[in-house]
Design an enzyme around this catalytic site. Structure first.
Site, PDB file in Angstrom:
ATOM      1  N   THR A  38       0.832  -1.207   0.000  1.00  0.00           N
ATOM      2  CA  THR A  38       0.000   0.000   0.000  1.00  0.00           C
ATOM      3  C   THR A  38       0.861   1.250   0.000  1.00  0.00           C
ATOM      4  O   THR A  38       0.562   2.226  -0.701  1.00  0.00           O
ATOM      5  CB  THR A  38      -0.951   0.001   1.205  1.00  0.00           C
ATOM      6  OG1 THR A  38      -1.702  -1.219   1.219  1.00  0.00           O
ATOM      7  CG2 THR A  38      -1.936   1.161   1.128  1.00  0.00           C
ATOM      8  N   LYS A 105       2.823  -3.552  12.480  1.00  0.00           N
ATOM      9  CA  LYS A 105       3.539  -3.458  11.214  1.00  0.00           C
ATOM     10  C   LYS A 105       4.734  -4.401  11.263  1.00  0.00           C
ATOM     11  O   LYS A 105       5.126  -4.840  12.329  1.00  0.00           O
ATOM     12  CB  LYS A 105       4.030  -2.026  10.971  1.00  0.00           C
ATOM     13  CG  LYS A 105       2.906  -1.024  10.759  1.00  0.00           C
ATOM     14  CD  LYS A 105       3.435   0.375  10.487  1.00  0.00           C
ATOM     15  CE  LYS A 105       4.508   0.402   9.446  1.00  0.00           C
ATOM     16  NZ  LYS A 105       4.053  -0.168   8.147  1.00  0.00           N
ATOM     17  N   GLY A 108       6.805  -7.069   6.308  1.00  0.00           N
ATOM     18  CA  GLY A 108       7.888  -7.020   5.332  1.00  0.00           C
ATOM     19  C   GLY A 108       9.262  -6.917   5.954  1.00  0.00           C
ATOM     20  O   GLY A 108      10.263  -6.817   5.238  1.00  0.00           O
ATOM     21  N   GLU A 114      10.889   1.839   9.810  1.00  0.00           N
ATOM     22  CA  GLU A 114       9.574   2.479   9.727  1.00  0.00           C
ATOM     23  C   GLU A 114       9.244   3.208  11.026  1.00  0.00           C
ATOM     24  O   GLU A 114       8.767   4.348  11.001  1.00  0.00           O
ATOM     25  CB  GLU A 114       8.501   1.435   9.423  1.00  0.00           C
ATOM     26  CG  GLU A 114       8.546   0.921   7.996  1.00  0.00           C
ATOM     27  CD  GLU A 114       7.526  -0.178   7.745  1.00  0.00           C
ATOM     28  OE1 GLU A 114       6.672   0.028   6.872  1.00  0.00           O
ATOM     29  OE2 GLU A 114       7.583  -1.226   8.416  1.00  0.00           O
TER      30      GLU A 114
END
EC number: 5.3.1.6
Length: 234
Positions: A38, A105, A108, A114
């Site tokens: 996304t 999160k 990945g 992040e």
């Protein structure tokens, strides 16, 4: 001759979230660029606004992949060395509690970068589709921990003491564990998240843990639907 039925192409709900998020991007901003499918859509659309509309912004990528995407779409990049505080960060998520807006999160493996970049932003916007919304955080998704390789055994022992269910994330395309951009391993853990703010701190207090994938400082969640986007705020 029989007439062929028209094939209806469904719009990607995530694009509605992306387009809504782009409304918050203004000239002169330093923008944190998230990672994942996304976030990649956001990077692509942001690049189009730069090339087609002359939008003047700089991006700070959160992973090797987001850096490559930004370069591909012509987004000028800067680093945290130059800007210790960002104007805004836009990122995706694996799970979002629709009431508290706390998220998980790290599917990945980029959650350390992040979180550093997302938490440096004055405003953190998470973009998702409805499939990522849950009533209770951790229902379907484990919390990822980035762990120093030589400490994985001791970290596993500490996690077991917390009545959790940890497992080392193994790679699909190579033998052995997944290795992050930082050269570390990932342990995925199912754990009670009734108090995610406290668990976020507890997990990071385990020696050998670099960072975990619980994010509790989200300002807005933009939920993409088939025909619109909905903004959730705390």
């Amino acid at each position: 001759m029989a007439r062929k039925k028209a094939v209806k192409v469904e719009a990607d709900p995530r694009l509605n979230a992306v387009n809504e998020a782009l409304k918050f991007i203004k000239d002169g901003m330093i923008v944190g660029l998230g990672s994942g499918t996304t976030a990649n859509l956001f990077i692509a659309e942001l690049g189009k606004k730069i090339s087609e509309e002359g939008l003047n912004v700089f991006g700070v990528p959160t992973s090797f992949e987001s850096r490559m995407m930004a370069i591909q779409y012509g987004i000028p990049l800067v680093s945290l060395d130059e800007y210790g505080e960002l104007d805004i960060a836009v990122d995706g998520a694996d799970e979002v509690n629709k009431e508290t807006l706390n998220v998980i999160k790290g599917g990945g493996g980029c959650h350390t970068q992040e979180k550093i970049i997302d938490y440096c932003a004055k405003e953190l916007i998470i973009i998702v589709d409805e499939s990522k919304l849950v009533d209770s955080l951790g229902e379907n998704t484990p919390v990822p921990l980035e762990v120093l390789p030589f400490a994985y055994s001791s970290v596993l022992n500490e996690l077991l003491k917390m009545n959790s269910a940890p497992s080392i994330r193994m790679a699909d395309k190579k033998m052995g564990p997944v290795i992050t951009d930082n050269g570390n391993m990932i342990i995925d853990v199912f754990i009670d998240l009734n108090n995610p703010e406290e668990v976020e701190k507890q997990l990071n207090n385990i020696p050998g843990v670099v960072e975990n994938g619980i994010f509790t400082k989200v300002d807005k969640v933009i939920v993409g639907k088939s025909d619109k986007a909905e903004i959730l705020k705390k």
